[in-house]
Design an enzyme around this catalytic site. Structure first.
Site, PDB file in Angstrom:
ATOM      1  CG  ASP A  66       2.006  -0.739  -4.363  1.00 54.99           C
ATOM      2  OD1 ASP A  66       1.832   0.042  -5.316  1.00 54.99           O
ATOM      3  OD2 ASP A  66       2.508  -0.398  -3.271  1.00 54.99           O
TER       4      ASP A  66
ATOM      5  CE  LYS B  16       5.075   1.671  -3.714  1.00 52.25           C
ATOM      6  NZ  LYS B  16       4.506   1.532  -2.370  1.00 52.25           N
TER       7      LYS B  16
END
Ligand code: ADP
Ligand code: ASP
Ligand code: MG
Length: 829
Positions: free
Chosen positions: A688, A692
């Site tokens: 994740d 990002k």
């Protein structure tokens, strides 16, 4: 003299006819009045069907006559007192018998002719006018039935006869000049006339307006009133734009343009006679007589409505002649228009490219075939010698028109018109602007007509709000919160930002609730949107996209609040139809760079917003700020960040097991509080965070791929096996490992933080890595609590001391609010 015309719906029921009587009766006291009436609504269509059915030798015609007979007899029985019905009933009976005789003839000869159709159609107006005349008689009004056929003289073009205005004026004037013909009220059937041989003709569908205008002009009436079922001429067809507004005043020219381009409210030829005679023309509503309606007169009002109205015509066909040899063909345009005129084909619009390599004309669909034959025959020789291509035909088109006399004084109207159409993915096939600049017309696909009219109406007339139509995919944690937030803000947005958010679709992985009028979010608890969704039909994401594209609503925004790859896959399809995309789903932006770049290009090319602020730091203004820095000329050299609210929460709450809470338990708590992805390994394993920093890198101008990011993952490999439940078991087993990570950091006075870093090297290439680090007390990252994120932007303008953005970076509420803000941004493009 005053002339009042009542249309089909105004005389369509006995209730309506009673309203007509109430309107007319007080008016006849002082001024002689001509009432022109249409057939009762639907009757003309029935008569057309009747003629066709009988001519086809189909016995079914008798049923149609039966129903016509009943309808008119019922009207007599309801309108007149029993003692006075007989005379009118026998008139109706006689007229029905005449219809029967004509139909029997058609039935036996089995030959359809427009002359016979005109003959049959005329009975609609004759029947209605006779019945209404009888009603006035019963009311004690001194009235006379006029036979319009004897007064209005035309040529023999049956079904759309051309009026001989000179002869007609003489006949009408002569009749009224005769002292024995003086009455308070004259009742005239609209629509019908006769030719030199005395055959009945009709003036074209909707032609009763024209009848009234002819009477008014011939007698220099003081006023002409067209009474119908809407309160005046409106800014657009109210059946297409529910929010259309009545126009208080409009010039003859504007009204003529609007009706020419499809505003059915008034039959186009009706305006000219009253305009020449300077007779004020009012459009009034029989069902709301106190409403002032619309005044059509000479001058266009000098107000700020430079666009007076919008109209459209369906079933248009574009005929184009093209060819390199066109420039050399003598009298080319003349021959084209002569060929069309010889076949009586009405040209609605013309455009010609200045290089003369092509000319296009818009005609009605039914004329296409004839036009093709006529034009190809005219240019046969040029086509054979390949100077010209055979006539090109494009169907399923509509014409849309903006009308207003003041447009010529107002720069930018067409720019606004075309940009708003473009923003909604509406392709323009041809454009024409009258040299007087009273109208700007465009040819578009018929399937876009409704959307185009609505979006133009909103642009030029909607001062109260702009409506956006939102389709939400994902109705879980974030989706649910988003819908609740929107619901609470609806009225605020409408009053302060003039924005009406219309949620038209809510879908989860199984069900799809779609309502193009807008889903009612304010139902009682038993029927809130969740219950409506539960009861909605099932469907997958492909069905959802199909519905979105078919609905073709203006200002559509698709909102992806899922974490699903299949949903992310559809953005390209939507953007290329000018549907804006707002996503908290990170999959698309972290997919291969080429795909991300394609989505950005589509968004630019189709002017459809593609916004994903919540991909990084939930609602924190991270991507927006980065975009602002770049577009204002700054250059990002380094980003250091804690980008996982989840990991921050976990490491802030894990104390090496001292408080009895294992690492697994802390992760569980994060998941339960809604701070993790559905599969928490995406957070814990660093994926994740990689996504990002990848997205930030790309937005900062570094075209990185996911594979290029170094992930110094701390999660043991065994944790990645099996299901989410297996993952929790494995973490419990690995507790000593997690404890050791914690203890090692604590021993040197540090905290554990999962840090993402992007750096530009001396060649300007970016590189990125993510990993767990020991953070000392002196670091910005040390005092980062809860589920907060922290981003440090080092740029040319912020070289030493970075720009800092800090705050909660996870949680359904903040994510939903970030998505909501993106929806508002997309809506205000
Ligand atoms: P009538 O039978 O009274 O002649 P029509 O059906 O011919 O009535 O015309 C009235 C209808 O025209 C309205 O009901 C409306 O649906 C339609 N219409 C189309 N464009 C406009 C417009 N710009 N303003 C008002 N009405 C319009
Ligand atoms: N009754 C005719 C029609 O339906 C004429 C009119 O209503 O104006 O077209
Ligand atoms: Mg009409």
């Amino acid at each position: 003299m005053q002339v009042l015309k009542f249309g089909g719906s105004s005389v369509g029921t006995t209730d309506a006819i009673s309203k007509v009587i109430a309107i007319v009766k007080p008016r006849v006291q002082n001024t002689p009045t001509i009432i022109v009436v249409s057939a009762m609504s639907g009757v003309t269509d029935q008569l057309v069907l009747l003629a066709q059915t009988a001519a086809q030798g189909n016995e079914g015609y008798k049923t149609i006559i039966q129903s016509l007979s009943e309808k008119h007899k019922d009207a007599v029985r309801t309108l007149l007192p029993p003692s006075q019905q007989l005379k009118t009933l026998s008139i109706v009976k006689e007229l029905i018998q005449e219809i029967e005789t004509h139909c029997a003839e058609l039935f036996h000869q089995s030959v359809f002719s427009l002359r016979m159709q005109d003959q049959l159609m005329s009975y609609g107006e004759i029947l209605s006018s006779k019945i209404i005349a009888a009603t006035f008689e019963v009311e004690g009004v001194d009235q006379e039935w006029l036979d319009s056929r004897a007064m209005i003289k035309t040529n023999s073009t049956y079904s759309s006869a051309v009026v001989d205005r000179v002869l007609t004026n003489q006949t009408i004037k002569a009749y009224f000049a005769n002292p024995s013909n003086q009455h308070a009220l004259y009742m005239a059937p609209g629509f019908i006339a006769s030719d030199a041989e005395g055959h009945t003709t009709t003036l074209g569908r909707g032609g009763s307006d024209y009848t009234a205008a002819i009477f008014a002009a011939a007698l220099s009436a003081s006023i002409l009133e067209i009474w119908t079922d809407v309160s005046g001429m409106m800014t657009a067809d109210p059946r297409i734009v529910p929010n259309a507004k009545a126009i208080p005043k409009i010039s003859y020219h504007e009204a003529m343009e609007l009706s020419h381009f499809g505003a059915k409210i008034i039959y186009p030829p009706s305006i000219l006679p009253v305009m020449h005679a300077h007779i004020p023309l009012w459009i009034k509503n029989t069902f709301e007589p106190e409403h002032p309606g619309t005044l059509i007169e000479n001058a266009s009002p000098k107000d700020d409505h430079y666009v007076r109205g919008i109209s459209s015509i369906k079933d248009i066909c574009l005929l184009s002649l093209e060819g390199a040899g066109m420039v050399g063909i003598p009298e080319f345009t003349k021959r084209l228009f002569d060929a069309l005129a010889k076949k009586q084909i009405n040209v609605i619009l013309i455009t010609q490219s200045s290089s003369e390599h092509s000319i296009s004309v818009g005609v009605n669909l039914q004329d296409t075939h004839l036009a093709k034959i006529a034009v190809d025959a005219e240019f046969e020789q040029e086509i054979n010698t390949q100077m010209l291509e055979p006539l090109i035909i494009e169907k399923e088109l509509s014409i849309i028109a903006l009308v207003g006399e003041q447009m010529r004084n107002q720069p930018g109207v067409s720019g606004k018109m075309f940009s708003v159409l473009g923003r909604n993915g509406i392709n323009i096939r041809a454009i024409a602007q009258g040299s007087s600049e009273k109208n700007i017309t465009a040819v578009i696909a018929s399937q876009d007509e409704r959307k185009a009219i609505n979006v133009l109406h909103e642009t030029f007339f909607e001062y109260t709000y702009k409506q956006v139509n939102v389709y939400i995919a994902g109705a879980g944690n974030v989706g649910g919160k988003l819908i609740e937030q929107i619901k609470k803000q609806l009225s605020y947005l409408q009053s302060t930002l003039r924005l009406k958010i219309n949620i038209v679709g809510i879908a989860n992985s199984k069900k799809q609730l779609i309502n193009i009028e807008g889903i009612d979010l304010n139902h009682t608890n038993q029927h809130d949107w969740r219950d409506q969704l539960a009861a909605a039909p099932t469907g997958n994401i492909t069905d959802y996209v199909t519905a979105i594209l078919n609905n073709n609503l203006r200002n559509s925004i698709f909102v992806d609040v899922t974490a699903n790859a299949l949903v992310a896959d559809i953005y390209a399809q939507l953007l290329s139809k000018a549907v804006a995309v707002v996503a908290c789903n990170k999959i698309a932006c972290s997919s291969p760079y080429a795909h991300y770049a394609k989505l950005k290009t589509l968004s630019r090319n189709y002017n459809a917003a593609f916004l994903f602020e919540t991909n990084v730091g939930a609602s924190l203004p991270i991507i927006g700020t980065l975009n602002d820095l770049i577009s204002s000329g700054d250059k990002l050299n380094k980003i250091e960040a804690v980008l996982s609210g989840t990991l921050n929460f976990v490491f802030n709450n894990y104390a090496g097991g001292k408080d009895g809470k294992t690492f697994a338990k802390v992760v569980k708590q994060a998941q339960e509080e809604g701070f993790t992805e559905p599969d928490p390994r995406l957070d814990l394993g660093g994926t994740d965070v990689m996504r990002k920093i990848l997205i930030l890198a790309r937005e900062a101008g570094y075209p990185l791929e996911m594979e290029a990011i170094v992930n110094e993952s701390f999660l043991p490999a065994a944790c990645f096996n099996g299901t989410v439940a297996d993952f929790y078991n494995e973490m419990e087993k690995q507790e000593p490992y997690f404890k050791q990570l914690y203890d090692a950091a604590e021993a040197v006075g540090c905290k554990l933080k999962f840090i993402a870093k992007l750096e530009s090297d001396t060649n300007g290439e970016g590189s990125a890595k993510v990993g767990l680090q020991h953070i000392q007390l002196s670091s910005d990252f040390y005092h980062l609590y809860g589920k907060d994120n922290l981003v440090l932007f080092y740029s040319d303008r912020y070289p030493e001391l970075p720009m800092v953005i800090k705050g909660a970076g996870a949680g359904a509420d903040v994510t939903a609010s970030g998505v909501f803000a993106d929806i508002i941004r997309a809506a205000r493009v």
